[in-house]
Motif scaffolding. Sequence first.
Motif, PDB file in Angstrom:
ATOM      1  N   THR A 111       0.438   8.815  -3.202  1.00  0.00           N
ATOM      2  CA  THR A 111       0.496   8.103  -4.350  1.00  0.00           C
ATOM      3  C   THR A 111       0.621   6.638  -4.188  1.00  0.00           C
ATOM      4  O   THR A 111      -0.059   5.824  -4.594  1.00  0.00           O
ATOM      5  CB  THR A 111       1.936   8.651  -5.317  1.00  0.00           C
ATOM      6  N   ARG A 112       1.491   6.258  -3.081  1.00  0.00           N
ATOM      7  CA  ARG A 112       1.480   4.772  -2.766  1.00  0.00           C
ATOM      8  C   ARG A 112       0.442   4.156  -2.056  1.00  0.00           C
ATOM      9  O   ARG A 112      -0.003   2.890  -2.606  1.00  0.00           O
ATOM     10  CB  ARG A 112       2.558   4.672  -1.709  1.00  0.00           C
ATOM     11  N   TRP A 113      -0.486   4.936  -1.468  1.00  0.00           N
ATOM     12  CA  TRP A 113      -1.597   4.466  -0.854  1.00  0.00           C
ATOM     13  C   TRP A 113      -2.858   4.718  -1.643  1.00  0.00           C
ATOM     14  O   TRP A 113      -3.980   4.436  -1.423  1.00  0.00           O
ATOM     15  CB  TRP A 113      -1.909   5.312   0.580  1.00  0.00           C
TER      16      TRP A 113
END
Length: 499
Positions: A342-344
Amino acid sequence: MSTPINSRRTSVEKRPIDPIDPIAISSATSPSASLEWPRNWKAYAALVAGFFMMFNCCSSADQARGMVNAYGAFLGHYDAHLLTKSTDLQLSLIGSTESFLLLSPSIFAGRLLDARRHYYLGFTGFLLLFLGYLLLSFTSHQGLKDQGNYGLVWLTSGLMAGLGMTCFFTYSSHNVIQWFPRKRYIAAGITSTGAGAGGIIYPLAFKFLVAKFGFPTGVRILSAVVAGTALIAFIFGAPCVDVPRRQVGRPLKASTWIDKQALRDRSYTVYVIAVALVYGGFYSVAFHVTEWAEVKGFGTEEDIPGGTGERPGNSGFRTFWFLTIMNGTSIVGRLASAVVATRWDNPIIVHAATCFLACIFAFFFWPFAPNNAAAIAFCAIFGVFGGSMLSLPASGVAYLIPNDRQSHVGQWTGMMWSGVSIFALVGPLIAAALKRKFGMDAIGYWTGATMLVTTILFVWSMYLKRKANEALDDGNETAAEKEGDTTPSTGSTCVGTLV
């Protein structure tokens, strides 16, 4: 400062709607869908249902899978008690059949999910799983040594249970991805932890119940647990009505089940091959880890009363716990990979990284682990990598699929799992044959080699997707210039950029 709800609703209502983008449709028709987390209680009920679906199957998939991961415990009991005259290849075939049938019919399940036939799949899965494990308890008379019937064990545990699992497998990830359009990777990761939980609870329950009540009664009690949790999954797994429904059409027509555009998408095709290698490699370790620990002298195989008899004088770490540790730490890998993806904004790069690390550990720790502590560390760390690898495939499809095919996400996911199923069947069989010819270390080398090739394929898939996006951007800019519009294009066709 937070924006008032009314302001958010107004901005959502004014948003231009792409008729082929389910996220845009969902945001426009339901104000809560534009928020980070949905406010509809049915979304969280579907998350619970997805957890129990993965708890009772699954490939898993898993993404990974509770009962499939638990097969290592069943395999040890079959080998030591019920089916001692069966070969390693025959015993591996039971687990491989379960994995194959878990995945292969997904091409039909995924298409039915796009048509919103969720409850048909849910009830069928509940019924087949319950009957499969209930009837398994009647295949061994009193459950004593060599009283098992191989054909009936394969029919109930491999065939019936495997078909029941496939009804839940694609269903679980497909449903939560649609309910959580802005948090799809995390939602899919939470759902996939059910496989890790099942991989801990079912082997422990199997060991305890069989030791206390014997194989027939113990498996009947276990089938009641399967029925209860599968019933929860069936009741609460409501589909998201904001996403457009695609009618099934002619059932005998190939195009009903196979989307030709998916086959022409090179990044998707390479990704499917990579996921197939993941399943063929990882489960080779999972199916043989308890035997590996015993052969290497890292633990003692626990004998169940009523089988071949107690083994007096044996003490120390039980080999059974190596599989339990691997399944337990997979929960960490499933959640961590979902957060990082999700972050990347890219689950495939997480997939590639974990496969490369798993390759190193399989090559060096499986053959050369020097002592019990190193073996436990290997199982714990490899379990983290395994949880990550097995929980990400559905998210990877959601990342790769173009916006104009979003209503086909179930179909693309089902096609992937059906393609993966062939290697999930033959991978452990190849590993068993290599073990028979070259020894236990061959399984580590086999898994390491598959993970290395998989890493390369995941990187290649990302490269192909990037090239396709760049080509689309150039086409959009050219079209805009012809229309006199100098506004730059936003770019990517993949859903990952919308999350």
